[in-house]
Design a protein around this motif. Structure first.
Motif, short mmCIF file in Angstrom:
data_model
loop_
_atom_site.label_atom_id
_atom_site.label_comp_id
_atom_site.label_asym_id
_atom_site.label_seq_id
_atom_site.Cartn_x
_atom_site.Cartn_y
_atom_site.Cartn_z
N VAL A 179 142.88 -29.55 77.21
CA VAL A 179 143.21 -28.13 77.31
C VAL A 179 143.46 -27.58 75.91
N LYS A 180 143.39 -26.27 75.79
CA LYS A 180 143.73 -25.60 74.55
C LYS A 180 145.22 -25.25 74.54
N PRO A 181 145.81 -25.02 73.35
CA PRO A 181 147.25 -24.72 73.27
C PRO A 181 147.68 -23.52 74.10
N GLU A 182 146.77 -22.56 74.31
CA GLU A 182 147.14 -21.35 75.05
C GLU A 182 146.97 -21.51 76.56
N TYR A 183 146.56 -22.71 77.02
CA TYR A 183 146.41 -22.92 78.47
C TYR A 183 147.73 -22.67 79.18
N LYS A 184 147.68 -21.91 80.27
CA LYS A 184 148.89 -21.63 81.05
C LYS A 184 148.96 -22.56 82.25
N LEU A 185 150.08 -23.25 82.36
CA LEU A 185 150.27 -24.23 83.41
C LEU A 185 150.34 -23.56 84.79
N GLU A 186 149.89 -24.30 85.80
CA GLU A 186 149.93 -23.83 87.18
C GLU A 186 150.70 -24.83 88.03
N ALA A 187 151.28 -24.34 89.10
CA ALA A 187 152.00 -25.22 90.01
C ALA A 187 151.03 -26.28 90.54
N GLY A 188 151.45 -27.55 90.51
CA GLY A 188 150.60 -28.64 90.96
C GLY A 188 149.90 -29.36 89.82
N ASP A 189 149.90 -28.78 88.61
CA ASP A 189 149.31 -29.46 87.46
C ASP A 189 150.08 -30.74 87.14
N GLU A 190 149.36 -31.73 86.61
CA GLU A 190 150.00 -32.94 86.09
C GLU A 190 149.69 -33.04 84.61
N GLY A 200 157.97 -24.05 86.83
CA GLY A 200 157.36 -24.33 85.54
C GLY A 200 156.03 -23.65 85.32
N ALA A 201 155.49 -23.03 86.37
CA ALA A 201 154.19 -22.38 86.26
C ALA A 201 154.25 -21.13 85.40
N GLY A 202 153.14 -20.85 84.71
CA GLY A 202 153.04 -19.62 83.94
C GLY A 202 153.30 -19.79 82.46
N GLN A 203 153.87 -20.92 82.03
CA GLN A 203 154.15 -21.11 80.61
C GLN A 203 152.97 -21.78 79.91
N ALA A 223 163.17 -16.56 86.44
CA ALA A 223 164.14 -15.57 85.96
C ALA A 223 163.81 -15.13 84.54
N LEU A 224 163.40 -16.08 83.70
CA LEU A 224 163.06 -15.75 82.32
C LEU A 224 161.88 -14.79 82.26
N ARG A 225 160.85 -15.07 83.08
CA ARG A 225 159.68 -14.18 83.10
C ARG A 225 160.07 -12.78 83.56
#
Length: 335
Positions: free
Chosen positions: A56-67, A19-22, A162-164
C-alpha cells in the motif's frame, strides 16, 4: 531519557470500525512510538508493511476488516526509572483537572507549563500523561492544541470516530473557543475584531515566531472587554481561525500584548505584573462549545481561572496584597 533500542516482533493487527478511516502512515506512527517518521515511510515504500497481504501507499486509508502486517522495527524505549519526579507529579495532578469524561471524550483544564504532547526536548506532555492515567484506553488523541504556557479547556478523543467527528467541527468552524487574556493598557471598546494575516517566521537564532504579514494566512479574532484596571485590561478573545499564536500576536498587533508573554510582550509591563504575583502567560482557554460526537447534543464546558490568575486580578482591583511571583510556581517546575 532513551536507552538502547530493541526489536519488535512481526505483528498482524486487525482493523475494527473505530480504526477505520485513518491513513496507514498515521496508524504506524501511533503504533510504533519512538520510530522516526522517515523509517515509517521507508518500510511502507519497501513493501515491508502489508495490508491484506498487499503493498500500500502511505496515504492508503484503512477500512474495517483490514489486516495490517507490521514488520520488526527497532523502537526507542523510555527509561522511566530516570523520569524526573516532576513528571510523576504532573501526571497525578491531571486527574484532578478533568472537567468531563465519558466513553468518547475527555475535557481537561490543562495547567500552564506543560506541553500538550512530548517532543522538542519534552518527554512527557498531556497526552502521554493521560495514556499513563488510562492504560486500558486503546485510543487517546488530542482533538486540538494549546500552547505550553496557556491553561484551560483541552479536548481529547477516546475513540477514532469521536476524533473524526470533532475534527469535522473544527474544519467547518462549528466549535466555539473563548479565551481570557490580561493585556497591557486600555483596550478600546470599538476594537471588537482583529483581522490580520499571520506568517510563521524562523529567526537566525532558530526561534520560531509569528508576525502579521500580508503574505500570511487570513486570521480573525473577536474581542470583548471584561474588566478594566489602571494599567491593564482583561479581555475575552474568540478566535474564528486557529492559527499558531493567533490571539497572542493579534493582541500585540493592537498594541496590547498579553502579560508575561515571553515572545510578544513588553518587559516593563511584564515586570509590573510580576510584582503583582504573575509568573506565567496570562492566557486561559475559559470555555469550549461543541457538539458531542455520540449524542449530537451541544456541550459547553468552562474551566475556571487558576488560583494565581484569579489572585492577580484581585491585586489589580485593589482587593488583595501582591505575592512574589516565584512563590506561585508549582513544585517541580516545567514539565
Amino acid at each position: 531519557m532513551n536507552k538502547d533500542t530493541s526489536p519488535t516482533q512481526v505483528q498482524f493487527i486487525g482493523i475494527d470500525e473505530d480504526g477505520a478511516g485513518q491513513r496507514i502512515d498515521n496508524f504506524l506512527l501511533a503504533r510504533l512510538k519512538g520510530v522516526p517518521k522517515s523509517m515509517i515511510y521507508r518500510i511502507v515504500r519497501k513493501g515491508e508493511v502489508r495490508v491484506n497481504k498487499k503493498r500500500v501507499k502511505p496515504e492508503y486509508k484503512l477500512e474495517a476488516g483490514d489486516e495490517v502486517r507490521v514488520p520488526p522495527v527497532r523502537v526507542a524505549e523510555k527509561d522511566y526509572r530516570t523520569a524526573p519526579s516532576a513528571n510523576l507529579n504532573r501526571v497525578a495532578q491531571l486527574e484532578d483537572r478533568i472537567l468531563f469524561e465519558d466513553k468518547h471524550i475527555i475535557v481537561l483544564n490543562k495547567p500552564a507549563g506543560i506541553a500538550v504532547h512530548g517532543g522538542s526536548g519534552v518527554d512527557y506532555g498531556v497526552i502521554e500523561s493521560l495514556r499513563t492515567l488510562r492504560p486500558t484506553c486503546k485510543f487517546l488523541e488530542l482533538v486540538h492544541r494549546l500552547d505550553r504556557d496557556t491553561s484551560g479547556v483541552l479536548l481529547i478523543a477516546k475513540k477514532r470516530m469521536a476524533l473524526r467527528h470533532l475534527h469535522d467541527q473544527l474544519r467547518h468552524k462549528q466549535m466555539q473557543k473563548v479565551y481570557q487574556a490580561l493585556v497591557r493598557g486600555k483596550w478600546q471598546e470599538h476594537d471588537r475584531v482583529v483581522r490580520a494575516p499571520l506568517l510563521k517566521i524562523t529567526l537566525k537564532s532558530g526561534e520560531r515566531i509569528v508576525r502579521v504579514n500580508a503574505e500570511g494566512k487570513p486570521s480573525e479574532t473577536y474581542f470583548k472587554v471584561l474588566r478594566r484596571f489602571d494599567e491593564a485590561t482583561l479581555v475575552e478573545a474568540s478566535p474564528v481561525t486557529g492559527r499558531t499564536h493567533q490571539i497572542r500576536v493579534h493582541c500585540q498587533y493592537q498594541g496590547h500584548p498579553i502579560a508575561c508573554d515571553e515572545k510578544y510582550s513588553e518587559q516593563g509591563f511584564d515586570n509590573s505584573m510580576r510584582e503583582k504575583g504573575l509568573s506565567r502567560l496570562f492566557l486561559h482557554a475559559a470555555q469550549l462549545t461543541f457538539t458531542h460526537p455520540d449524542t449530537e447534543t451541544e456541550m459547553t464546558v468552562q474551566a475556571p481561572l487558576d488560583e494565581e490568575l484569579a489572585r492577580v486580578l484581585e491585586v489589580l482591583a485593589g482587593n488583595a496584597a501582591p505575592t512574589k511571583a516565584k512563590d506561585n510556581v508549582k513544585a517541580g517546575g516545567k514539565a
